[in-house]
Structures are given as C-alpha cells and as structure tokens.
Design an enzyme around this catalytic site. Structure first.
Site, PDB file in Angstrom:
ATOM      1  N   ASP A   1      59.372   2.796  49.299  1.00  0.00           N
ATOM      2  CA  ASP A   1      58.001   3.231  49.050  1.00  0.00           C
ATOM      3  C   ASP A   1      58.101   4.455  48.128  1.00  0.00           C
ATOM      4  O   ASP A   1      58.352   5.564  48.593  1.00  0.00           O
ATOM      5  CB  ASP A   1      57.307   3.575  50.364  1.00  0.00           C
ATOM      6  CG  ASP A   1      55.893   4.065  50.114  1.00  0.00           C
ATOM      7  OD1 ASP A   1      55.092   4.078  51.074  1.00  0.00           O
ATOM      8  OD2 ASP A   1      55.584   4.445  48.975  1.00  0.00           O
TER       9      ASP A   1
ATOM     10  N   LYS B   1      50.084   6.750  42.551  1.00  0.00           N
ATOM     11  CA  LYS B   1      50.027   8.154  42.130  1.00  0.00           C
ATOM     12  C   LYS B   1      50.359   8.313  40.633  1.00  0.00           C
ATOM     13  O   LYS B   1      49.541   7.967  39.787  1.00  0.00           O
ATOM     14  CB  LYS B   1      50.926   9.015  43.039  1.00  0.00           C
ATOM     15  CG  LYS B   1      50.400   9.062  44.501  1.00  0.00           C
ATOM     16  CD  LYS B   1      51.214   9.985  45.373  1.00  0.00           C
ATOM     17  CE  LYS B   1      50.898   9.798  46.829  1.00  0.00           C
ATOM     18  NZ  LYS B   1      49.747  10.559  47.323  1.00  0.00           N
TER      19      LYS B   1
ATOM     20  N   TYR C   1      55.237   7.829  55.753  1.00  0.00           N
ATOM     21  CA  TYR C   1      53.875   7.285  55.698  1.00  0.00           C
ATOM     22  C   TYR C   1      53.808   6.290  54.559  1.00  0.00           C
ATOM     23  O   TYR C   1      54.295   6.564  53.456  1.00  0.00           O
ATOM     24  CB  TYR C   1      52.880   8.418  55.474  1.00  0.00           C
ATOM     25  CG  TYR C   1      51.435   7.986  55.292  1.00  0.00           C
ATOM     26  CD1 TYR C   1      50.781   8.179  54.067  1.00  0.00           C
ATOM     27  CD2 TYR C   1      50.710   7.396  56.320  1.00  0.00           C
ATOM     28  CE1 TYR C   1      49.451   7.800  53.891  1.00  0.00           C
ATOM     29  CE2 TYR C   1      49.383   7.010  56.155  1.00  0.00           C
ATOM     30  CZ  TYR C   1      48.760   7.219  54.937  1.00  0.00           C
ATOM     31  OH  TYR C   1      47.440   6.838  54.762  1.00  0.00           O
TER      32      TYR C   1
END
Ligand code: KE4
Length: 432
Positions: free
Chosen positions: A239, A267, A144
C-alpha cells in the site's frame, strides 16, 4: 493568534456536517482546540480564514509534494477545464498517466485508476482474492489501508492474530478472514503464513508505515514478507498510497529493493485531486472486469481533471527528480528539532524516511503500533497547539506523518525550529 472566524465557522459546520468535518482526523480530536479553516495555499504556506499564515507540514496528508498551487499543476488544470470536466469514457491522458506510473514503479505492468486510496486498496484485495481463489488477508497492526470493511480490523488481544471489527458497523463476518500481525514482527507473520498460508490471498502492508507515525521496516522485514508470500502462493500488496512517488520516483519498493505483486497508489499521483490507482503484473490484472471475473468500477475513475493534476505532478517529478533536495531539507528539520528539544530538556524521538517523518514524545525507537501508542499524547497535543499558535501547521495526530515539499526551504525550516524551541520551552516549564 486570532482565529475567531475559524471558531465561528466550526460552530456552523458542526450543525450540518457529521462531526463538523468530512474526514475524522480533521476535527482536531487528538490535539484540542477548534480545527483551522483554510482559505488558500501557495507553495509551503497555507492561509486561514482569519488571515493567519502557517508553514504546512500536512500538505493535504501527503499529495502536495510540489507544494500548494504549483504552476505546472495549475496550468494543466486550466487547460483541462477548457475541454470539460468528465466524460465517463476513455481519454488519452489516462493512458499517458498509466504509462508514467508503469515506467517508474517496479511492480506495475498494468494499472486501474480509481478515485481514492481506499478504493485502490479495497479493489486490490478483491483482485487478490479473485486471482488466488482464497479469502484470507493479513494486515499489520497500526497500518491503515482506507476504510473498506475487511481492512477495518483491530488486532486481537495478546499475540493472537484473530481479528475483531475495528469500527462499529463492520460485521464480524466481514473480518472473519482478516488476520492482524504486529508490524516488524517477522516471526509472527512467518508463523501465520506457515500455518494458514494456503488460505491467505494477500498480505497487505505499508512498506514504510505512516499511519502510526513514521515507522520504517526493520532490515529484512519486507524481504521476509516477499519470501514467505512467494512460498505460500500468497500475493504481496504494498500500500504505497502515502509512500508512492514520495520516497522516490520508484516509491518505497524501488527505494528499498523489494517488489510486491500488487501496489496501491493515491495522494501524490493525483496531484491533490481525487485519484488512486492499483496495479501489478498483466497476468494478475487480466482477472479484472471487463475481461476478467473480478468486478470493480467507478463513475469518475480516471477523471480528466484529476488525471491532469496527477500527470503534471508525476511529469514534473520525473523531469526534476527533487527528492535529494527535499530530503536534505527534511534532514535539516530533523536535526534542528532534535537540537531544540535537547536544549529544552524534552525527550523526543524523530523517525524519518526520506521526505516524511514523525516526532514522538518518548525515547527510543518506535518499532510498531504498541510503541507508538506509548508516546506521551498529552505532550504531543501541547506541542501541536504551541506550534499552530506560532504559525506552524503539523498533522493533528501522533499517528500521522509530517510531509515536506519542494517548496519548503531554509526560511521555512528556520521558522519551524524557532517555533519549536519556544514550544519545547513552554512544555518543559509546564507553561503550555
Ligand atoms: P484515502 O481513501 O483517504 O484516499 O486513502 C486511504 C489510505 C490508504 N492507504 C494509506 C497508506 C493511507 O495513508 C490512506 C489515507 N491516509 C490518511 C492519513 N494518514 C488520510 C487522511 C484522512 O483519513 O483524512
């Protein structure tokens, strides 16, 4: 465990927030029961609106590697607040954070800050397309990269790599250049790049997958991606929104020894506030506006409060290098959970990379998304419910990862294993 106030707040939220939440996974759709409304957090502990306490393994989906309200982060935010909240103009702290990210991350010479992981990945894709002049992208089933149209694709049926929109509202033409290959399937992606490589701008991958549960790359997989993208003139995008500064100071790319052309971060580097970043070599990044022809912008990009939290977090990590200690704690959790499941006669598979891990109700390795989907979701939901009622807050989806922080200690691990032993026993006996 009494959660009446959460229940009442859940009824209220559903009247005015789409699906009652601001992000779908929070709705507990996969695990049943009402979502828990939280009021505060300290270290490894979160408190809900009914006053119940939980050991937190979600940590806001990864950012809080220093735990809730780390003093260094709070102090940095308090100081930033004395100066203002946003200027929409350069501030020194943005340069400071950029220098820290570049100093630690092998692929980075230049970065651009944004406000989320979605923006980081989406912008990196556009940059790769602008730099190469190609439209094609490759991603992996079960990985994702946020909710940009071109990345919301589902794998075509069978081995075919044609793509279909992964969500209503994504036009077919938005994914016509997107190809999907199985994670850890070197042959499939090699074949795709050998056949279509000259059309492919970028291969995007989570170097350690965390969105199908925790699925590590098999030996040689990332090295193959590196070699085949180089051969095809395709850029390789890691990613590292989830793995960045979580798997070590040099993220997954340093830990695993494979350097991509582009990296997306968020994050941890935002310290719990909205901040993402993407970057690569100066040669590639110079194609970004204002100097280059690839446009990307953001009102609150590099926001002073988010940068303050991110800078405090990254500097604390560089100063203390807590990774070995957190990994030791994660290892104790893994060992304890496996022993508890074994004693109860409940087959589980745990996969861990450093300070992140996942538990599947199935035996044998989980190599890709198909394997992850084959785990027993019903047992997963029963486990989640049993653990939350025993004061342990786990990610409410099989396809997420547990995260640990510097603040998870022996007491938290013991409490978690005790709760797991009782919950596994309930599952084995059919009581829950
Ligand atoms: P955000 O736009 O949610 O900040 O980041 C998107 C993203 C990009 N890349 C990776 C590898 C990610 O894991 C994410 C976001 N992760 C999910 C949890 N797996 C966020 C939780 C949510 O969607 O509410």
């Amino acid at each position: 465990m009494n959660r009446n106030r959460s229940h009442d707040e859940w009824q209220r939220a559903q009247r005015v927030l789409a699906g009652g939440v601001n992000s779908p996974v929070r709705a507990f759709g996969a695990v049943g029961g009402d979502p828990i409304f939280f009021e505060s957090g300290d270290g490894a502990i979160v408190r809900d609106v009914d006053g119940n306490e939980y050991v937190d393994y979600v940590l806001s989906w990864g950012p809080l590697i220093l735990g809730h309200r780390h003093p260094a982060v709070i102090r940095a935010l308090e100081l930033a607040l004395t100066r203002g909240t946003t200027f929409g103009a350069p501030t020194i702290a943005e340069t400071d954070l950029a220098e820290e990210l570049i100093a630690c991350t092998p692929s980075l010479e230049v970065v651009r800050m944004v406000s989320s992981g979605t923006e980081a990945a989406m912008s990196a894709i556009r940059l790769a397309r602008g730099f190469t002049g190609r439209d094609g992208i490759v991603k992996f089933d079960g990985c994702y990269h946020g909710h940009a149209d071109a990345l919301l694709v589902a794998a075509g049926s069978g081995a075919a790599t044609f793509s279909i929109p992964g969500s209503r509202g994504v036009p077919k033409r938005a994914v016509e250049h997107s190809h999907v290959a199985p994670f850890n399937d070197g042959d499939a992606v090699k074949k795709l790049l050998r056949e279509k490589g000259d059309e492919i701008a970028v291969v995007a991958v989570e170097p350690v997958a965390g969105n199908m549960g925790l699925v590590p790359p098999e030996p040689g997989f990332l090295e193959l991606l590196r070699a085949e993208t180089e051969r095809a003139g395709t850029l390789l995008l890691f990613d590292e929104v989830m793995t960045g500064f979580r798997l070590g100071l040099s993220s997954a790319q340093g830990r695993l020894g494979v350097t991509p052309d582009l990296t997306a971060l968020a994050k941890v580097v935002g310290g719990g506030l909205p901040l993402g970043a993407y970057g690569g070599s100066a040669a590639v990044m110079k194609h970004l506006a204002p100097g280059g022809a690839v446009y990307q912008a953001g009102t609150l990009s590099g926001n002073p409060l988010a940068v303050a939290a991110g800078l405090a977090t990254v500097r604390e990590l560089r100063a203390t290098e807590p990774y070995a200690a957190i990994e030791k704690t994660a290892g104790a959790l893994e060992t304890g959970l496996l022993a508890a499941a074994d004693r109860a006669g409940v087959p589980v598979r745990i996969q861990r990379e450093g300070t992140m891990m996942s538990l599947y109700f199935r035996e044998g390795p989980v190599r890709d998304y198909e394997d992850a989907k084959s785990a027993d979701q019903e047992r997963f939901a029963r486990f989640h419910r049993g653990m939350r009622d025993r004061g342990i807050y786990l990610p409410p989806s099989q396809f997420e990862a547990y995260f640990l922080s510097t603040e998870h200690g022996e007491a938290e691990i013991e409490r978690t294993i005790e709760a797991a032993a009782a919950t596994f026993a309930d599952i084995a006996s059919g009581r829950s």
